[in-house]
Design an enzyme around this catalytic site. Structure first.
Site, short mmCIF file in Angstrom:
data_model
loop_
_atom_site.label_atom_id
_atom_site.label_comp_id
_atom_site.label_asym_id
_atom_site.label_seq_id
_atom_site.Cartn_x
_atom_site.Cartn_y
_atom_site.Cartn_z
N ARG A 235 0.85 -1.19 0.00
CA ARG A 235 0.00 0.00 0.00
C ARG A 235 0.88 1.23 0.00
NH1 ARG A 235 -3.31 -2.85 -1.58
NH2 ARG A 235 -5.42 -3.30 -0.79
N ASP A 259 4.96 -0.49 -6.79
CA ASP A 259 3.76 -0.86 -7.53
C ASP A 259 2.54 -0.14 -6.97
OD1 ASP A 259 2.44 -2.41 -9.59
OD2 ASP A 259 1.56 -3.63 -7.98
N GLU A 264 -2.34 7.33 -5.44
CA GLU A 264 -2.55 6.64 -6.71
C GLU A 264 -3.99 6.70 -7.20
OE1 GLU A 264 -3.37 2.01 -6.12
OE2 GLU A 264 -1.41 2.57 -5.36
N HIS A 296 0.19 -0.47 -10.05
CA HIS A 296 -0.57 -1.40 -9.20
C HIS A 296 -1.00 -2.63 -10.01
CE1 HIS A 296 -2.98 -1.39 -5.22
NE2 HIS A 296 -2.80 -2.64 -5.62
#
Length: 330
Positions: A235, A259, A264, A296
């Site tokens: 996260r 990622d 985001e 992600h």
């Protein structure tokens, strides 16, 4: 049961169509995120399905209760975007997918490690331009390096299995150690400070909670080895992005693979290639030559998407029958 699936992409439509075909769950798809501006779309549905960047805060949950929504099915493992106290207050049950092909995310973490180390993305571009120089592509052997794995749930454990095959030395930190790993002689559980100080590579695999928010901050970064590699596939909020940028500038961080990103929700899962990105922090972060950011996609494998859809539909069927699976219901 009629279900509205928010933040829907083509893969959601494809995999949920297969998973729900033999059930009594009727899934409608909505591209928009769930938030206070879109919650009105939930009228007429008894359940909704949401993803990592949907917002089910107390204000949204109050509206959901007014519209008759009785269940929220998260098609992910994390649930930091749902106010569980408010959900309980309004009598809305919440389920999640606690595990879906943990190897998918673990293997993506390894892909970030290997790409940052051996600079294959840069080499690929060079060769396409007939540039075969090796200058600037120097890497290091993973064999014998100390990797600190923060969080030893199923994903962290899957990464550990992979890294042991490379001959890495493994340090682990988790407030709740994995009993199976305690029996493994090839790794050690240590306190967080020791892991941060002694690891050549640090990979994050823990949920985002009040306690873990910005666990990687200026203080913890100052304790790390000069030139450390930091990987986050969990996260975005686990990392203080401003502190990480400062550590990149000072070369305290030698490699950064992400990622996930704290902000985001304004960027990921959408095509922004024709837009002017308004996030100056992200622009600065992505401009470093020793940083790799993916959008992600760690979960994005056929096996994981199949498991996510199947488990989410099963959770919805249980909710429709006023039943629960203690491993999936919060």
């Amino acid at each position: 049961m009629k279900v509205l699936l928010f933040s829907s992409k083509k893969h959601d439509q494809d995999y949920f169509s297969i998973a729900s075909c033999s059930s009594d769950i009727e899934v409608d798809h909505q591209r928009a995120h769930l938030d206070i501006d879109t919650v009105e779309l939930c009228k007429g549905y008894s359940a909704i399905c949401i993803f990592v960047n949907d917002n089910a805060n107390a204000e949204v949950l109050e509206k959901l209760n007014q519209y008759g929504v009785q269940h929220i099915a998260l098609r992910c493992a994390g649930f930091n975007n749902v106010d569980l106290l408010a959900a309980n207050k309004f009598g809305i049950t919440v389920s999640r997918v606690p595990s879906y092909s943990p190897e998918a995310v673990a293997e993506h973490a390894l892909a970030l490690i290997m790409t940052l180390n051996r600079k294959t993305h840069k080499a690929y571009n060079r060769v396409r331009e007939n540039n075969f120089s090796l200058q600037g592509l120097l890497g290091f052997n993973l064999f014998g390096k100390t990797v600190g794995v923060i969080g030893t749930g199923q994903i962290g454990t899957a990464l550990i299995r992979i890294l042991l095959g490379f001959g890495c030395k493994i340090m682990c930190y988790d407030p709740f150690p994995n009993p199976k790993l305690l029996e493994t002689s090839d790794l050690n559980y240590v306190d967080l400070k020791t892991l941060i100080q002694q690891s050549d590579i640090i990979s994050l695999h823990c949920p985002l909670t009040k306690e873990s928010h910005h666990m990687i901050d200026a203080e913890s970064l100052s304790l790390m080895k000069q030139g450390v590699m930091l990987i986050n596939t969990s996260r975005g909020g686990l990392i203080d992005t401003s502190a990480v940028i400062a550590a990149l500038k000072s070369r305290q961080i030698g490699y950064l693979g992400l990622d996930v990103y704290e902000m985001e929700s304004e960027l990921f899962f959408e095509d922004k290639s024709f837009d002017i990105i308004q996030d100056d922090v992200f622009d600065r972060l992505s401009g470093f030559p020793n940083v790799i950011i993916t959008g992600h996609q760690g979960f994005y494998t056929h096996e994981a998407l199949t498991e996510i859809a199947d488990k989410t539909i099963k959770n919805l069927m249980l909710a429709n029958q006023n039943k629960r699976d203690d491993s999936s219901f919060l």
